[in-house]
Design an enzyme around this catalytic site. Structure first.
Site, PDB file in Angstrom:
ATOM      1  N   ILE A  10      -4.201   2.757  -2.847  1.00 15.16           N
ATOM      2  CA  ILE A  10      -4.792   3.304  -1.633  1.00 15.16           C
ATOM      3  C   ILE A  10      -4.731   2.222  -0.567  1.00 15.16           C
ATOM      4  O   ILE A  10      -4.692   1.030  -0.867  1.00 15.16           O
ATOM      5  CB  ILE A  10      -6.237   3.802  -1.844  1.00 15.16           C
ATOM      6  CG1 ILE A  10      -7.132   2.728  -2.454  1.00 15.16           C
ATOM      7  CG2 ILE A  10      -6.261   5.045  -2.694  1.00 15.16           C
ATOM      8  CD1 ILE A  10      -8.560   3.180  -2.648  1.00 15.16           C
ATOM      9  N   ASP A  11      -4.695   2.651   0.675  1.00 13.80           N
ATOM     10  CA  ASP A  11      -4.518   1.710   1.779  1.00 13.80           C
ATOM     11  C   ASP A  11      -5.660   0.704   1.846  1.00 13.80           C
ATOM     12  O   ASP A  11      -6.775   0.968   1.390  1.00 13.80           O
ATOM     13  CB  ASP A  11      -4.456   2.460   3.109  1.00 13.80           C
ATOM     14  CG  ASP A  11      -3.239   3.364   3.221  1.00 13.80           C
ATOM     15  OD1 ASP A  11      -2.275   3.140   2.473  1.00 13.80           O
ATOM     16  OD2 ASP A  11      -3.278   4.292   4.047  1.00 13.80           O
ATOM     17  N   ARG A  12      -5.358  -0.409   2.459  1.00 15.50           N
ATOM     18  CA  ARG A  12      -6.350  -1.465   2.605  1.00 15.50           C
ATOM     19  C   ARG A  12      -7.637  -0.958   3.276  1.00 15.50           C
ATOM     20  O   ARG A  12      -8.744  -1.280   2.853  1.00 15.50           O
ATOM     21  CB  ARG A  12      -5.756  -2.608   3.433  1.00 15.50           C
ATOM     22  CG  ARG A  12      -6.718  -3.744   3.690  1.00 15.50           C
ATOM     23  CD  ARG A  12      -6.036  -4.860   4.458  1.00 15.50           C
ATOM     24  NE  ARG A  12      -6.898  -6.026   4.565  1.00 15.50           N
ATOM     25  CZ  ARG A  12      -6.485  -7.229   4.936  1.00 15.50           C
ATOM     26  NH1 ARG A  12      -5.215  -7.425   5.223  1.00 15.50           N
ATOM     27  NH2 ARG A  12      -7.323  -8.244   4.999  1.00 15.50           N
ATOM     28  N   HIS A  56       0.717   6.662   3.204  1.00 17.44           N
ATOM     29  CA  HIS A  56      -0.087   6.978   4.388  1.00 17.44           C
ATOM     30  C   HIS A  56      -0.096   8.479   4.669  1.00 17.44           C
ATOM     31  O   HIS A  56      -0.241   8.898   5.822  1.00 17.44           O
ATOM     32  CB  HIS A  56       0.435   6.246   5.633  1.00 17.44           C
ATOM     33  CG  HIS A  56       0.575   4.770   5.483  1.00 17.44           C
ATOM     34  ND1 HIS A  56      -0.366   3.996   4.849  1.00 17.44           N
ATOM     35  CD2 HIS A  56       1.546   3.922   5.891  1.00 17.44           C
ATOM     36  CE1 HIS A  56       0.029   2.719   4.875  1.00 17.44           C
ATOM     37  NE2 HIS A  56       1.169   2.652   5.486  1.00 17.44           N
ATOM     38  N   ARG A  62      -3.222  10.025   6.546  1.00 15.30           N
ATOM     39  CA  ARG A  62      -3.323   9.475   7.898  1.00 15.30           C
ATOM     40  C   ARG A  62      -2.241  10.054   8.805  1.00 15.30           C
ATOM     41  O   ARG A  62      -2.494  10.420   9.959  1.00 15.30           O
ATOM     42  CB  ARG A  62      -3.213   7.952   7.839  1.00 15.30           C
ATOM     43  CG  ARG A  62      -4.340   7.301   7.057  1.00 15.30           C
ATOM     44  CD  ARG A  62      -4.024   5.863   6.688  1.00 15.30           C
ATOM     45  NE  ARG A  62      -3.866   5.039   7.887  1.00 15.30           N
ATOM     46  CZ  ARG A  62      -3.453   3.772   7.841  1.00 15.30           C
ATOM     47  NH1 ARG A  62      -3.146   3.199   6.668  1.00 15.30           N
ATOM     48  NH2 ARG A  62      -3.331   3.081   8.953  1.00 15.30           N
TER      49      ARG A  62
END
Length: 250
Positions: free
Chosen positions: A53-55, A162, A165
């Site tokens: 998962i993204d930062r 992503h 998003r």
């Protein structure tokens, strides 16, 4: 110490905080803290990330404790057998529910080799969403005298980089706090009003079958910190899915 949601001899799941990288990346070469390293030191065992998962995203992050389990659980992710539920605060008021079926061009890892046979074609990507709550704040950000926001539940059916998003940007409802795909003016408003300096996206729930025992796993990461504070300020806590309301943390 990373909050542990589940731990046995084969798997460990944590609640990853926003701002923490999963593993070392050349894009953040000056960063010295990673979930892989911290969890390894915390439990005293080597760990294998089952997904990423993204930062800036918080929530459920699953690791295997051996290579065989890593391959087995990785297969579940590849076959889209893992159910993931995300929560996000977005700009505007989306439809009550819908499906975003929009192919996404490939975004590579920083260390991934790019050669003649690497495809540049867009890959199928599908995300379902459900609007949980809305508000209208008396602050002018764009050309309108007020600003609208919503709490959204999202279920991605594919795992593009992503994806959530980019899909929310595609339907003109970007995530608050997203510096890459969002809107800076709205991000700054939430910083000023709610002292929220993170991306308001969380992997709140993950459901899969244990690759060794075969039993169902239901992993839930309750919202906390700045995300929870925003929900409290907007009086959205009661709109959370029941499983998350039951585990609500102050």
């Amino acid at each position: 110490m990373l909050p542990i949601l589940f731990h046995d001899e084969h798997l460990v799941a944590i609640h990853k905080p926003s701002g923490l990288l999963v593993h070392r990346s050349m894009l953040d070469r000056h960063e010295t803290r990673f979930a892989v390293q911290l969890l390894r030191d915390q439990i005293g065992r080597h760990v294998y990330p089952a997904h990423r998962i993204d930062r800036g995203t918080s929530g459920v992050l699953l690791f295997a404790l051996d290579k065989e389990t890593a391959r087995a659980v990785g297969g579940q992710f590849e076959r889209q057998e893992v159910a993931k539920t995300y929560l996000a605060v977005v700009r505007g008021h989306p439809d009550e529910a819908g499906r975003i079926d929009h192919a996404l061009t490939r975004q590579r890892d920083d260390a991934e080799w790019v050669g003649e046979r690497t495809s540049e074609e867009a890959q199928p990507a599908v995300t379902d969403f459900r609007r949980l709550a809305t508000c209208e704040l008396p602050h002018q950000v764009d050309r309108y005298p007020t600003s609208r926001y919503a709490l959204v539940e999202l279920t991605p059916h594919t795992g593009r980089r992503h994806q959530i998003r980019r899909h929310l940007k595609h339907i003109a409802h970007p995530i608050i706090g997203d510096a890459t795909f969002g809107k800076g003016r709205h991000n700054r408003l939430f910083q000023q009003l709610f002292h929220s300096h993170r991306m308001l996206l969380a992997c709140a729930r993950m459901q899969l079958v244990h690759p060794v025992s075969g039993t169902p796993l239901d992993l839930i990461a309750p919202l906390d910190g700045e995300f929870a504070s925003v929900l409290d300020a907007l009086r959205w806590t009661s709109a959370l899915p029941e499983a998350l309301r039951a585990l609500r943390q102050p």
